[in-house]
Design an enzyme around this catalytic site. Structure first.
Site: not given
Ligand SMILES: NC(=O)c1ccc[n+]([C@@H]2O[C@H](COP(=O)([O-])OP(=O)(O)OC[C@H]3O[C@@H](n4cnc5c(N)ncnc54)[C@H](OP(=O)(O)O)[C@@H]3O)[C@@H](O)[C@H]2O)c1
Length: 257
Positions: A138, A148
């Site tokens: 991130s 984080y």
């Molecule tokens: N969205 C943003 O603004 C943003 C910005 C920068 C970086 N990121 C990073 O991008 C990545 C993806 O985030 P996202 O925004 O796509 O989030 P999201 O829409 O909430 O999706 C999260 C995914 O991770 C899975 N997950 C969560 N906890 C888990 C666990 N303990 N074991 C296995 N799977 C797990 C969830 O499925 P289940 O709940 O079924 O397990 C879901 O498929 C993360 O690493 C986040 O830190 C996000």
């Protein structure tokens, strides 16, 4: 035909990776905790793109979950060519407001799982002389902001170091550093997003397209958007003491990204 394993494939950025890689003809191993959602996703991607999609239910906050995925990555008869370590989440609140159990869960998923899965994947890839790993970090990695940001800073540093160690082996590693992306992330963490200006939001599909281009170009760190590239340029020039004050104030309003 190559195979990609994506953690956190069922929502947000992980789902965008799954859509794009399936459309490009890659078989997939889909990893998350919700089996029903994984199965629906696998069926949909198989029907739409004719690829094979395996479901692997695993909680990466547990040793058993990490071990199950590491074992799949180490399977020499069914090799994985691309690993996307994407699963992650945010905790609402500042340091000391967040329960220690939740902080430790974050370290397990963002740090320990990424270390163990990258190691399992690259050991097998190095034997074959090819492969790739995308570790989703991130832009929060570049500013002082709680567990984080610290966990994502670890992802960036670790990936850069491992990429250097594996240079010449045919195995590529890249840390992907998105800004705000419209996914389930903020809602799951109970964070409000009303104050985030529109221009700061990125589209998950465009982000993934840019990330895969950067991986093909051999980048070890990808900030795939000109707005955030410019912002991070400014961040680099700002004294950390000043940065800490600004990000701790905005962090309360916006939460981590
Ligand atoms: N969205 C943003 O603004 C943003 C910005 C920068 C970086 N990121 C990073 O991008 C990545 C993806 O985030 P996202 O925004 O796509 O989030 P999201 O829409 O909430 O999706 C999260 C995914 O991770 C899975 N997950 C969560 N906890 C888990 C666990 N303990 N074991 C296995 N799977 C797990 C969830 O499925 P289940 O709940 O079924 O397990 C879901 O498929 C993360 O690493 C986040 O830190 C996000």
């Amino acid at each position: 035909m190559t195979t990609a394993l994506i953690t956190g494939s069922t929502a947000g950025i992980g789902a965008a990776f799954a859509r794009r890689l399936a459309a490009d003809g890659h078989d997939l191993v889909l990893v998350a905790r919700d089996t029903e959602r994984l199965t629906e996703q696998a069926t949909e991607l198989h029907d739409r793109h004719g690829i094979e999609a395996e479901v692997l239910t695993a909680d990466l906050a547990t040793d058993e979950g990490i071990e199950a995925v590491a074992t799949r990555l180490g399977d020499r008869r069914n090799p994985v060519d691309l690993l996307v370590n994407n699963a992650g989440f945010g905790n609402k609140g500042r340091y000391l407001d967040v329960p220690m159990a939740d902080e430790l869960r974050m370290i397990k998923v963002h740090v320990e799982a990424v270390l163990r899965l990258t190691s399992a994947a690259t050991a097998a890839m190095r034997e074959r002389g090819r492969g790739g790993v995308v570790n989703v970090a991130s832009v929060a990695a570049f500013v002082p902001r709680g567990t984080y940001g610290a966990s994502k800073a670890w992802v960036v540093q670790f990936t850069q170091g491992a990429a250097r160690d594996l240079a010449g082996s045919g195995v590529r590693l890249m840390a992907l550093c998105p800004g705000f992306v419209r996914t389930e992330f903020h809602q799951r963490a109970g964070m409000g997003t009303d104050n985030i200006p529109n221009w700061m939001w990125l589209d998950a599909d465009k982000l993934v397209a840019a990330a895969l281009t950067d991986l093909a170009r051999g980048r070890t760190v990808s900030i795939p958007d000109p707005r955030y590239k410019a912002l991070m340029g400014l961040v680099k020039m700002t004294p950390r003491s000043l940065l800490g004050g600004v990000t701790s104030r905005t962090g309360r309003k916006y939460g981590p990204q």
